[in-house]
Design a protein around this motif. Structure first.
Motif, PDB file in Angstrom:
ATOM      1  N   GLN A   1      49.156  27.268  80.854  1.00 30.26           N
ATOM      2  CA  GLN A   1      48.343  27.742  82.343  1.00 30.26           C
ATOM      3  C   GLN A   1      48.733  29.690  81.882  1.00 30.26           C
ATOM      4  O   GLN A   1      50.953  29.695  81.223  1.00 30.26           O
ATOM      5  CB  GLN A   1      49.328  27.679  83.168  1.00 30.26           C
ATOM      6  CG  GLN A   1      48.614  26.411  84.076  1.00 30.26           C
ATOM      7  CD  GLN A   1      49.081  25.652  85.448  1.00 30.26           C
ATOM      8  OE1 GLN A   1      50.458  25.179  85.054  1.00 30.26           O
ATOM      9  NE2 GLN A   1      48.653  25.823  86.373  1.00 30.26           N
ATOM     10  N   THR A   2      48.793  30.387  82.794  1.00 27.67           N
ATOM     11  CA  THR A   2      49.283  32.131  82.206  1.00 27.67           C
ATOM     12  C   THR A   2      50.721  32.028  83.740  1.00 27.67           C
ATOM     13  O   THR A   2      50.690  31.219  83.979  1.00 27.67           O
ATOM     14  CB  THR A   2      48.699  32.710  82.628  1.00 27.67           C
ATOM     15  OG1 THR A   2      47.629  32.814  82.340  1.00 27.67           O
ATOM     16  CG2 THR A   2      49.309  34.387  82.784  1.00 27.67           C
ATOM     17  N   ALA A   3      52.055  32.198  82.711  1.00 26.96           N
ATOM     18  CA  ALA A   3      53.363  32.300  82.887  1.00 26.96           C
ATOM     19  C   ALA A   3      53.208  33.902  83.898  1.00 26.96           C
ATOM     20  O   ALA A   3      53.324  34.942  83.521  1.00 26.96           O
ATOM     21  CB  ALA A   3      53.900  32.131  82.196  1.00 26.96           C
ATOM     22  N   GLY A   4      54.033  33.735  84.995  1.00 28.55           N
ATOM     23  CA  GLY A   4      54.270  34.908  85.716  1.00 28.55           C
ATOM     24  C   GLY A   4      55.547  35.672  85.430  1.00 28.55           C
ATOM     25  O   GLY A   4      56.573  34.571  83.943  1.00 28.55           O
ATOM     26  N   LYS A   5      56.582  36.105  86.379  1.00 27.85           N
ATOM     27  CA  LYS A   5      57.408  36.879  85.380  1.00 27.85           C
ATOM     28  C   LYS A   5      58.491  35.560  85.342  1.00 27.85           C
ATOM     29  O   LYS A   5      58.760  34.593  86.439  1.00 27.85           O
ATOM     30  CB  LYS A   5      58.152  37.543  87.129  1.00 27.85           C
ATOM     31  CG  LYS A   5      59.517  38.413  86.904  1.00 27.85           C
ATOM     32  CD  LYS A   5      59.838  39.204  88.398  1.00 27.85           C
ATOM     33  CE  LYS A   5      61.298  39.552  88.185  1.00 27.85           C
ATOM     34  NZ  LYS A   5      61.805  40.249  89.350  1.00 27.85           N
ATOM     35  N   ALA A   6      59.716  35.671  84.961  1.00 27.09           N
ATOM     36  CA  ALA A   6      60.852  34.820  84.314  1.00 27.09           C
ATOM     37  C   ALA A   6      61.573  34.950  85.953  1.00 27.09           C
ATOM     38  O   ALA A   6      62.117  36.192  86.570  1.00 27.09           O
ATOM     39  CB  ALA A   6      61.226  35.007  83.515  1.00 27.09           C
ATOM     40  N   THR A   7      62.142  33.715  86.401  1.00 24.79           N
ATOM     41  CA  THR A   7      62.626  33.420  87.189  1.00 24.79           C
ATOM     42  C   THR A   7      64.067  32.487  87.834  1.00 24.79           C
ATOM     43  O   THR A   7      64.426  32.544  88.143  1.00 24.79           O
ATOM     44  CB  THR A   7      61.821  33.231  88.657  1.00 24.79           C
ATOM     45  OG1 THR A   7      61.309  31.654  88.495  1.00 24.79           O
ATOM     46  CG2 THR A   7      60.999  34.521  89.090  1.00 24.79           C
ATOM     47  N   GLY A   8      63.461  31.317  86.263  1.00 29.54           N
ATOM     48  CA  GLY A   8      64.648  30.472  86.168  1.00 29.54           C
ATOM     49  C   GLY A   8      64.519  29.988  84.574  1.00 29.54           C
ATOM     50  O   GLY A   8      64.143  30.250  83.906  1.00 29.54           O
ATOM     51  N   LEU A   9      65.061  29.016  84.922  1.00 30.76           N
ATOM     52  CA  LEU A   9      65.335  27.600  83.656  1.00 30.76           C
ATOM     53  C   LEU A   9      65.076  26.537  83.989  1.00 30.76           C
ATOM     54  O   LEU A   9      65.295  26.192  84.939  1.00 30.76           O
ATOM     55  CB  LEU A   9      66.956  27.666  82.842  1.00 30.76           C
ATOM     56  CG  LEU A   9      67.386  29.405  82.547  1.00 30.76           C
ATOM     57  CD1 LEU A   9      68.911  29.658  84.046  1.00 30.76           C
ATOM     58  CD2 LEU A   9      68.174  29.413  81.810  1.00 30.76           C
ATOM     59  N   ALA A  10      64.739  25.815  82.982  1.00 30.66           N
ATOM     60  CA  ALA A  10      64.368  24.256  83.269  1.00 30.66           C
ATOM     61  C   ALA A  10      65.243  23.493  81.856  1.00 30.66           C
ATOM     62  O   ALA A  10      64.918  23.846  80.809  1.00 30.66           O
ATOM     63  CB  ALA A  10      62.667  24.200  82.944  1.00 30.66           C
ATOM     64  N   ILE A  11      65.780  22.922  82.215  1.00 29.18           N
ATOM     65  CA  ILE A  11      66.773  21.252  81.128  1.00 29.18           C
ATOM     66  C   ILE A  11      65.714  20.213  80.766  1.00 29.18           C
ATOM     67  O   ILE A  11      65.840  19.431  81.920  1.00 29.18           O
ATOM     68  CB  ILE A  11      67.799  21.207  81.647  1.00 29.18           C
ATOM     69  CG1 ILE A  11      68.440  23.121  81.674  1.00 29.18           C
ATOM     70  CG2 ILE A  11      68.286  20.839  80.211  1.00 29.18           C
ATOM     71  CD1 ILE A  11      70.084  22.582  82.601  1.00 29.18           C
ATOM     72  N   LYS A  12      65.181  20.090  80.083  1.00 23.88           N
ATOM     73  CA  LYS A  12      64.608  18.340  79.382  1.00 23.88           C
ATOM     74  C   LYS A  12      66.254  17.608  78.565  1.00 23.88           C
ATOM     75  O   LYS A  12      65.559  18.464  77.400  1.00 23.88           O
ATOM     76  CB  LYS A  12      63.126  18.447  78.357  1.00 23.88           C
ATOM     77  CG  LYS A  12      62.970  17.014  78.258  1.00 23.88           C
ATOM     78  CD  LYS A  12      61.288  17.499  77.987  1.00 23.88           C
ATOM     79  CE  LYS A  12      60.939  15.591  77.389  1.00 23.88           C
ATOM     80  NZ  LYS A  12      59.913  16.286  76.457  1.00 23.88           N
ATOM     81  N   ALA A  13      66.510  17.211  79.118  1.00 25.96           N
ATOM     82  CA  ALA A  13      67.341  15.856  78.492  1.00 25.96           C
ATOM     83  C   ALA A  13      66.558  14.425  77.253  1.00 25.96           C
ATOM     84  O   ALA A  13      66.011  14.356  77.726  1.00 25.96           O
ATOM     85  CB  ALA A  13      68.608  15.655  78.825  1.00 25.96           C
TER      86      ALA A  13
END
Length: 816
Positions: free
Chosen positions: A702-714
């Motif tokens: 998908q096309t990404a929009g404006k950066a707003t946050g972070l995601a974590i995968k452990a």
């Protein structure tokens, strides 16, 4: 049932690298990685037990001081060593007297020290070993005393470059302390091999060395059990052994195993051979040897045959370093890397160009990899100014014997490689080394990286010279009865998240340091013999990409694309398979400053897959898959035709843009499907179907929009409080819908509270020279890796990930 549970428990304990056997019964082997003292510098008095070391840094092993340093252009390791520092350092370990040592044989085992190590006990020199890649053992018995005992280790890596790649510096593998009786099985003292193997029966040959360190002759009993993977004893022999004083004696036993559980890449069944030395019904020593029963045949007519079935070696070369931890690789990090290779469909690994850590081979046994086990890079002539070639004449037989005896019990080890692109060697030298190996192990074939056909090898090895047009058919015509293997095939260069629509050849477009001078002339000479690759477009669609970065498509090559490598291994019986160069990006052998590597891997320095990872997966792995490239966030390219490449192991793939079908295509031997899609933002979907039109699997970008946050995968959120376990945190820069921004380069901060510590950060960018042991890292192509290791305290490890103007993210890891 109680006996069965006990046997299973014993097997599990023996499989645990850090388990101590029951006290005062047989041998005790304990890991002593913790609480070493370290000083970066040289002090001749540091070998003395009375030396004042209270101000030295306390740390745990494995340890690599080079990866803790700064990348600098003038570091003597240069582009070969990734521009990281070297030097001299000392390690010290205090051992308090243990009554179990009295009248016993006590030895210390180092799995690897890079390089030129000197080991002392209470000021007494135990020995020196120049080679940094093979383990060694010293007898401490006569020097141990009541009270404090001090092990001092001087590591001299002051002369660089000492290798053609990043080597690391220090005690970068595990250390063990073993206590056993004066009559015992020595280090690497068992040899297990299988013969006459079928599905109904197999012979297991076990040779056991027994050393008598006493001044009187001894009569002992050797009892050997063969235990299957369910804990059942399937064979047992007891043999009396007479030992003269001061002698080491070998005893051979033969077992017949009915209906053996054969080891293979798909069913990695293992047996435990338990050897016990007893005297008057008192256990003196005991050793467990993990092994497997399998049969291998190799020929030009049938290729590589495992247990009667042809197996194409779908391989990759690996160096021993692992991104942000350098050469001091925790077991969890190593296992995580192998899991990713298994998911890619890799079934074979070449250890380039040196012995790996012992735990690697056990993991390969357990996970079902076959291994080309390589001893040396070069021989008598140095290839880097200060490499092992300077010591080879004096040490090669000692190191090679230790190497072969250490690894010859592993079913995963299917062939020995005695060198790689060895310069200025003679046929007689090759024969001499091969004969020496055969005296230690005649059960495996012997090859060599870029081993010349017509020499003394069992298998001809092909590096880059095997990638030229018609190289393999020409070889086979000249040597029709000699099997071949692609020891380094193929060389391609890729950067995660970077794409090019026009084909790139290294010599022409981004020459290596040794190709820079007269590269146009070199390219014109090379051009007729490389595989021609058509461009996707007439004009480069992605001109913004840095020239030092490779393309994630299969169009960034040295001589041969990946798809040709796969075809050759699949279609030519005499070619046993290939070991692509490489599995992972590795530090060193770079393009020159400021690049710290040359991005040969299909996974980057952080272990994140690049686009071509999925090309291999589509051809090598069995699980249904589909993958499309590139990402679908291309600001400023509205209306421009973007090449969209899809890999799948299904019959056909339909491509949709924002729900509208762009057509369905059948997978062919081209191994990739190509659409040229005028760019518009939204959702791109690849739908893979079987021959009956049933939807099997999808991939969506998908096309990404404006950066707003972070995601974590452990990779896990529960660990043991053992100072060893490691959690991999994959951190993404995302928009408000959770879509990763593929071009994001935000500075990410990792904050840890509780019983955990940060041991490394990485982003995969070969041009990013930021340090690895700090709590910040810029994202590269939207991603960062953080490695968090347990301490010895239980509790919640609270990890907070933040970046300026972005919503922070938090994760809890439970240590118990």
């Amino acid at each position: 049932m109680k006996a069965l549970l006990t046997a299973i428990l014993l097997t599990v304990l023996c499989a645990n690298s850090y388990a101590e056997t029951e006290k005062n019964v047989g041998r005790q082997r304990v890991n002593i990685d913790f609480d070493w003292l370290f000083y970066l510098g040289d002090d001749a008095e540091a070998k003395q037990s009375s030396f004042a070391d209270q101000n030295w840094r306390k740390l745990d092993l494995p340890h690599d001081w080079s990866i803790e340093g700064e990348y600098q252009q003038d570091n003597p390791a240069g582009y070969r060593g990734g521009f990281l520092p070297t030097g001299i350092a000392w390690y010290r370990k205090h051992l308090q007297w243990d009554e179990r040592w009295r009248d016993k044989h006590v030895e210390i085992e180092f799995d690897g020290v890079y390089m030129n190590s000197e080991v002392y006990i209470n000021g007494h020199l135990l020995g020196k070993r120049p080679y940094g890649y093979i383990g060694f053992v010293y007898d401490l018995s006569q020097y141990l005393k009541p009270g404090d005992n001090v092990i001092s280790v001087r590591v001299d890596h002051s002369k660089a470059p000492s290798g053609r790649w990043y080597t690391g510096s220090g005690i970068y593998r595990h250390v063990w302390l073993t206590t056993k009786a004066k009559v015992h099985i020595p280090y690497s003292g068992t040899w297990v091999r299988s013969e006459n193997v079928s599905e109904t029966q197999a012979d297991l040959m076990v040779t056991t060395e027994i050393s008598n360190r006493l001044a009187q002759a001894q009569q002992v009993m050797l009892s050997t059990e063969v235990i299957d993977d369910s804990g059942q004893i399937v064979a047992l022999l007891t043999t009396p052994v007479a030992l003269p004083a001061g002698v080491t004696k070998s005893t051979e036993q033969k077992f017949t195993i009915k209906n053996p559980k054969l080891w293979s890449v798909d069913q990695a069944k293992l047996y435990t051979v338990r050897s016990k030395i007893s005297q008057n019904q008192r256990l003196l020593d005991n050793v467990d040897t993990s092994t497997g029963i399998r049969n291998i045949e190799i020929s030009a007519a049938r290729g590589f045959v495992l247990n009667g079935k042809p197996l194409i070696l779908q391989g990759a070369g690996m160096h021993h370093d692992a991104g942000p931890v350098g050469s001091a690789v925790p077991d969890d990090v190593l296992r995580g890397r192998l899991i990713k290779l298994k998911a890619m469909g890799v079934n074979a690994i070449r250890t380039t160009h040196n012995p790996f850590a012992p735990e690697f081979y056990q993991m390969a046994d357990e996970m079902g990899f076959v291994v080309m086990n390589e001893a040396f890079d070069g021989w008598w002539t140095p290839k880097a100014k200060f490499d092992y070639g300077l010591y080879f004449d004096k040490w090669w037989q000692r190191d090679l014997e230790d190497f072969i005896k250490r690894d010859r019990n592993h079913p995963s080890v299917v062939m020995w490689s005695i060198g790689n692109e060895v310069p200025k060697y003679t046929s007689e030298q090759q024969k001499r080394i091969k004969t020496f190996v055969e005296q230690l192990d005649s059960t495996r074939a012997i090859t060599q990286g870029r081993g010349y056909a017509g020499g003394h090898l069992d298998i001809a090895g092909f590096n880059g010279h095997g990638e030229y047009l018609n190289a393999m058919p020409d070889f086979h015509q000249e040597y029709p009865n000699l099997p071949a293997i692609g020891t380094e095939m193929t060389h391609t260069m890729h950067t995660r998240g970077v794409y090019r629509s026009k084909t790139r050849y290294r010599t022409r477009d981004n020459p290596a340091p040794w190709e820079v001078q007269n590269n146009e002339k070199k390219w014109q000479a090379l051009k007729p013999s490389v595989y021609p690759l058509a461009d996707f477009t007439e004009t480069e669609v992605f001109p913004e990409a840095n020239i030092k970065y490779g393309s994630s498509f299969d169009n960034s090559v040295v001589r041969m694309p990946i798809r040709e490598e796969i075809r050759l291994a699949r279609d030519l019986p005499y070619l046993l398979g290939t070991f692509r160069w490489t599995a992972f990006d590795y530090i060193g052998e770079s393009f020159g400053w400021p690049a710290r590597t040359a991005n040969f891997g299909v996974l980057d320095l952080a272990g994140f897959p690049k686009g071509v990872y999925y090309l291999y997966q589509s051809q090598w792995a069995k699980a249904p898959m589909v993958h499309l490239d590139p990402h679908w966030t291309h600001p400023g390219k509205a209306g421009i035709e973007i090449p969209v490449v899809v890999y799948s192991n299904q019959y056909s793939v339909e491509l949709l843009l924002n729900g509208h079908s762009l057509g369905e295509k059948i997978m062919t031997d081209e191994m990739q499907l190509l659409w040229k899609v005028p760019y518009q933002s939204g959702t791109l979907t690849a739908i893979a179907k079987n021959a009956n039109g049933k939807v099997i699997v999808k991939d969506i970008v998908q096309t990404a929009g404006k950066a707003t946050g972070l995601a974590i995968k452990a990779d896990k959120t529960m660990i043991s409080a053992n100072r060893r376990d490691v959690v991999h945190l994959e951190i993404d820069i995302v928009d408000d819908k959770g879509v990763m921004l593929p071009s994001a380069n935000n500075l990410v901060t990792i904050n840890i509270e509780g019983p955990g510590r940060l041991i490394g950060v990485e982003n995969g960018d070969i041009l990013d020279l930021a340090p690895h042991k700090v709590p910040t890292r810029k994202a590269f192509m939207g991603k960062v890796l953080a490695l968090v290791q347990a301490t010895d305290q239980s509790g919640d490890i609270e990890v907070t990930i933040s970046a300026a103007s972005l919503t922070s993210q938090h994760i809890t890891i439970v240590a118990h």
